[in-house]
Write an enzyme that holds these catalytic residues in place. Structure first.
Site, PDB file in Angstrom:
ATOM      1  NE  ARG A 175     -13.462  -2.937  11.109  1.00 29.66           N
ATOM      2  CZ  ARG A 175     -14.219  -2.511  10.146  1.00 29.66           C
ATOM      3  NH1 ARG A 175     -15.215  -1.730  10.387  1.00 29.66           N
ATOM      4  NH2 ARG A 175     -13.957  -2.859   8.910  1.00 29.66           N
ATOM      5  CD  GLN A 191      -5.149   0.108  11.809  1.00 27.64           C
ATOM      6  OE1 GLN A 191      -4.002   0.311  11.435  1.00 27.64           O
ATOM      7  NE2 GLN A 191      -5.932   1.060  12.254  1.00 27.64           N
ATOM      8  CG  ASP A 205     -10.223  -4.662   9.406  1.00 26.74           C
ATOM      9  OD1 ASP A 205     -11.145  -5.374   8.969  1.00 26.74           O
ATOM     10  OD2 ASP A 205     -10.412  -3.500   9.805  1.00 26.74           O
ATOM     11  CB  SER A 223     -10.621  -2.669   6.482  1.00 29.37           C
ATOM     12  OG  SER A 223     -11.280  -2.206   7.613  1.00 29.37           O
ATOM     13  CE1 TYR A 265     -18.007  -2.177  11.759  1.00 34.21           C
ATOM     14  CE2 TYR A 265     -17.404  -2.879  13.972  1.00 34.21           C
ATOM     15  CZ  TYR A 265     -17.312  -3.023  12.608  1.00 34.21           C
ATOM     16  OH  TYR A 265     -16.523  -4.004  12.077  1.00 34.21           O
TER      17      TYR A 265
HETATM   18  P1  NAD Z   1     -19.763  -0.562   7.925  1.00 32.51           P
HETATM   19  O1  NAD Z   1     -19.441  -1.347   6.722  1.00 32.51           O
HETATM   20  O2  NAD Z   1     -20.326  -1.227   9.125  1.00 32.51           O
HETATM   21  O3  NAD Z   1     -20.785   0.586   7.501  1.00 32.51           O
HETATM   22  C1  NAD Z   1     -20.543   1.423   6.402  1.00 32.51           C
HETATM   23  C2  NAD Z   1     -20.880   2.837   6.750  1.00 32.51           C
HETATM   24  O4  NAD Z   1     -22.300   2.992   6.801  1.00 32.51           O
HETATM   25  C3  NAD Z   1     -20.349   3.325   8.090  1.00 32.51           C
HETATM   26  O5  NAD Z   1     -19.483   4.427   7.869  1.00 32.51           O
HETATM   27  C4  NAD Z   1     -21.611   3.722   8.841  1.00 32.51           C
HETATM   28  O6  NAD Z   1     -21.413   4.856   9.684  1.00 32.51           O
HETATM   29  C5  NAD Z   1     -22.537   4.049   7.694  1.00 32.51           C
HETATM   30  N1  NAD Z   1     -23.971   4.127   8.031  1.00 32.51           N
HETATM   31  C6  NAD Z   1     -24.683   3.436   8.947  1.00 32.51           C
HETATM   32  N2  NAD Z   1     -25.960   3.859   8.963  1.00 32.51           N
HETATM   33  C7  NAD Z   1     -26.066   4.829   8.017  1.00 32.51           C
HETATM   34  C8  NAD Z   1     -27.116   5.645   7.552  1.00 32.51           C
HETATM   35  N3  NAD Z   1     -28.340   5.577   8.069  1.00 32.51           N
HETATM   36  N4  NAD Z   1     -26.850   6.525   6.556  1.00 32.51           N
HETATM   37  C9  NAD Z   1     -25.623   6.634   6.013  1.00 32.51           C
HETATM   38  N5  NAD Z   1     -24.579   5.891   6.416  1.00 32.51           N
HETATM   39  C10 NAD Z   1     -24.802   5.004   7.413  1.00 32.51           C
HETATM   40  O7  NAD Z   1     -18.522   0.309   8.412  1.00 32.51           O
HETATM   41  P2  NAD Z   1     -16.970   0.168   8.055  1.00 32.51           P
HETATM   42  O8  NAD Z   1     -16.717   0.746   6.731  1.00 32.51           O
HETATM   43  O9  NAD Z   1     -16.569  -1.231   8.255  1.00 32.51           O
HETATM   44  O10 NAD Z   1     -16.254   1.086   9.147  1.00 32.51           O
HETATM   45  C11 NAD Z   1     -16.892   1.756  10.182  1.00 32.51           C
HETATM   46  C12 NAD Z   1     -15.839   2.564  10.951  1.00 32.51           C
HETATM   47  O11 NAD Z   1     -14.849   1.744  11.527  1.00 32.51           O
HETATM   48  C13 NAD Z   1     -15.089   3.568  10.094  1.00 32.51           C
HETATM   49  O12 NAD Z   1     -14.907   4.748  10.841  1.00 32.51           O
HETATM   50  C14 NAD Z   1     -13.754   2.985   9.917  1.00 32.51           C
HETATM   51  O13 NAD Z   1     -12.740   3.938   9.697  1.00 32.51           O
HETATM   52  C15 NAD Z   1     -13.576   2.301  11.240  1.00 32.51           C
HETATM   53  N6  NAD Z   1     -12.573   1.252  11.127  1.00 32.51           N
HETATM   54  C16 NAD Z   1     -11.610   1.200  12.090  1.00 32.51           C
HETATM   55  C17 NAD Z   1     -10.626   0.222  11.991  1.00 32.51           C
HETATM   56  C18 NAD Z   1      -9.542   0.126  13.015  1.00 32.51           C
HETATM   57  O14 NAD Z   1      -9.471   0.944  13.881  1.00 32.51           O
HETATM   58  N7  NAD Z   1      -8.728  -0.882  12.943  1.00 32.51           N
HETATM   59  C19 NAD Z   1     -10.641  -0.686  10.954  1.00 32.51           C
HETATM   60  C20 NAD Z   1     -11.650  -0.590  10.009  1.00 32.51           C
HETATM   61  C21 NAD Z   1     -12.626   0.391  10.115  1.00 32.51           C
END
Ligand code: NAD
Length: 380
Positions: free
Chosen positions: A128, A133, A136, A139, A234
């Site tokens: 990530r 991006q 990805d 996402s 994450y």
């Molecule tokens: P994910 O699918 O792994 O998890 C979904 C969400 O569940 C996350 O936001 C996580 O914090 C949350 N979670 C974990 N434990 C929890 C709990 N006990 N209670 C409530 N929520 C809980 O995560 P994701 O959607 O793939 O993305 C995670 C992060 O990565 C986000 O901030 C996203 O913006 C970031 N991201 C960055 C890039 C990049 O920089 N290229 C790309 C994609 C995502």
């Protein structure tokens, strides 16, 4: 290179790994595209559209695989239900496979890929980082799933989502609670807001509060005293004490909400249980839970994979492969991600990926007869 796109054989899959428009883009870059007949049919991309894009449509999947140098897929290789052969064994030795491979859950398939000297790349391990991006797919598919989850919830709820002021009286908006506000959760928040619901959300990562509020939703307050975020952005696995306090916080909200959409995940781990059976009992009859983490064990103790069940008057949807419910745009987004990764790995001048590159190194599962992804290697 010869890029082959088979028809997905995973149950109820409707997406295809490359759309006709993207096939044309690939062709213009000097590659040959072969598509199995019917591969895009469930996403309304018929064989004729692929032919018009300059792709060759192949009837026989054996022939398709035999001709391939690179295969674009969505789901991990599995036994082909019609051919009775494992897809990993249909790939000619030394070819490349790109798709969601779920290497931890599919160790047998990974071993087969290594044994056949396949160079395989798992879309879910794309790092990530900013320059990756456009590749990805986690996402992209989470965006589709979050949107669909809000629509499914609205479909099951026997109430309006928006505030309505009518001659027949005023109807208050539904209240939607979103647990886990990563990519899918934020899209669920945005979609529920667009439908007019009152939305609140919770996520343990501190940065998320601002993102939730910027969508016009409110953030459920909870004191967070442990370090819950990895360097990669994450969530970390939380302590039992944290989860107990989180359950208490959610339990206080549940009797007041109409819909809960859960998306909480910790990469590579079982999803945390945020809603227990006792908590479901406290919800208003007629409420709806859509559990997007059911494939990872579920955020609600009562959700069942692929099933919609009613418990204590609450409808609980064990949401499965929601991206397949929007195959046109899901295929378009996924195909673009795969194409970008492929063009990044295999430049015009090179047929060998550069493994000093972080993107190639991070998502490569098997290469040159070995399992190279550390997480997928069995400890001796
Ligand atoms: P994910 O699918 O792994 O998890 C979904 C969400 O569940 C996350 O936001 C996580 O914090 C949350 N979670 C974990 N434990 C929890 C709990 N006990 N209670 C409530 N929520 C809980 O995560 P994701 O959607 O793939 O993305 C995670 C992060 O990565 C986000 O901030 C996203 O913006 C970031 N991201 C960055 C890039 C990049 O920089 N290229 C790309 C994609 C995502």
């Amino acid at each position: 290179m010869k890029v082959a796109v088979p028809k997905e054989v995973f149950e109820e899959e409707t997406r295809v790994a490359l759309t006709p428009t993207l096939a044309e883009t690939l062709r213009k870059q000097g590659h040959e595209v072969l598509v199995e007949s019917g591969a895009g049919a469930l996403a309304w991309f018929g064989d004729d559209l692929y032919r018009q894009a300059g792709a060759t449509v192949v009837e026989d999947p054996f022939e398709l695989y035999r001709s391939a140098e690179v295969v674009f897929k969505i789901n991990p290789p599995q036994t082909h239900p019609r051919l009775g052969r494992h897809e990993a064994e249909l790939l000619p030795e030394g070819t490349t496979l790109i798709g969601f491979l779920m290497p931890l859950e599919n160790s047998e398939a990974v071993e087969k890929l290594a044994a056949r000297r396949i160079t395989s790349f798992a879309m879910e391990y794309i790092p990530r980082i900013t320059r990756a991006q456009s590749m990805d797919a986690l996402s992209s598919m989470a965006t589709v799933a979050g949107y669909k989850a809000a629509l499914i919830a609205a479909g099951h709820l026997k109430k309006f989502f928006p505030l309505l002021m009518t001659a027949a009286g005023t109807i208050p908006p539904a209240t939607v609670l979103v647990l886990g506000a990563g990519v899918a959760g934020l899209q669920a928040v945005a979609t529920a807001k667009r439908l007019g619901a009152r939305v609140e959300a919770f996520d343990p990562r501190p940065a998320v509060k601002e993102q939730v509020e910027s969508l016009g939703a409110s953030f459920v307050p909870m004191e967070i005293s442990e370090d819950v975020e990895t360097a990669g952005g994450y969530a970390r696995e939380q302590s039992e004490d944290f989860l107990r306090r989180e359950q208490e916080t959610i339990a206080a909200r549940l009797p007041k909400v109409d819909v809960v959409i859960t998306t909480a995940q910790v990469f590579g781990r079982k999803a945390p249980v945020l809603i227990t059976e006792e908590m479901v009992r406290q919800m208003r009859p007629g409420s709806v839970i859509v559990d997007l983490a059911v494939r990872q064990g579920g955020n609600c103790a009562l959700s069942r994979p692929r099933e919609t069940v009613e418990r204590f008057g609450v409808t609980i949807v064990g949401a499965w492969n929601l991206a397949a419910g929007l195959p046109v745009h899901a295929s378009q987004m996924y195909g673009r991600n795969v194409l970008n990764l492929f063009l990044h790995l295999y430049s015009k001048s090179s047929r060998e990926p550069d493994f000093s590159d972080e993107i190639a190194r991070s998502c490569c599962v098997t290469h040159a007869g070995r399992i190279v992804l550390a997480a997928a290697r069995k400890e001796p």
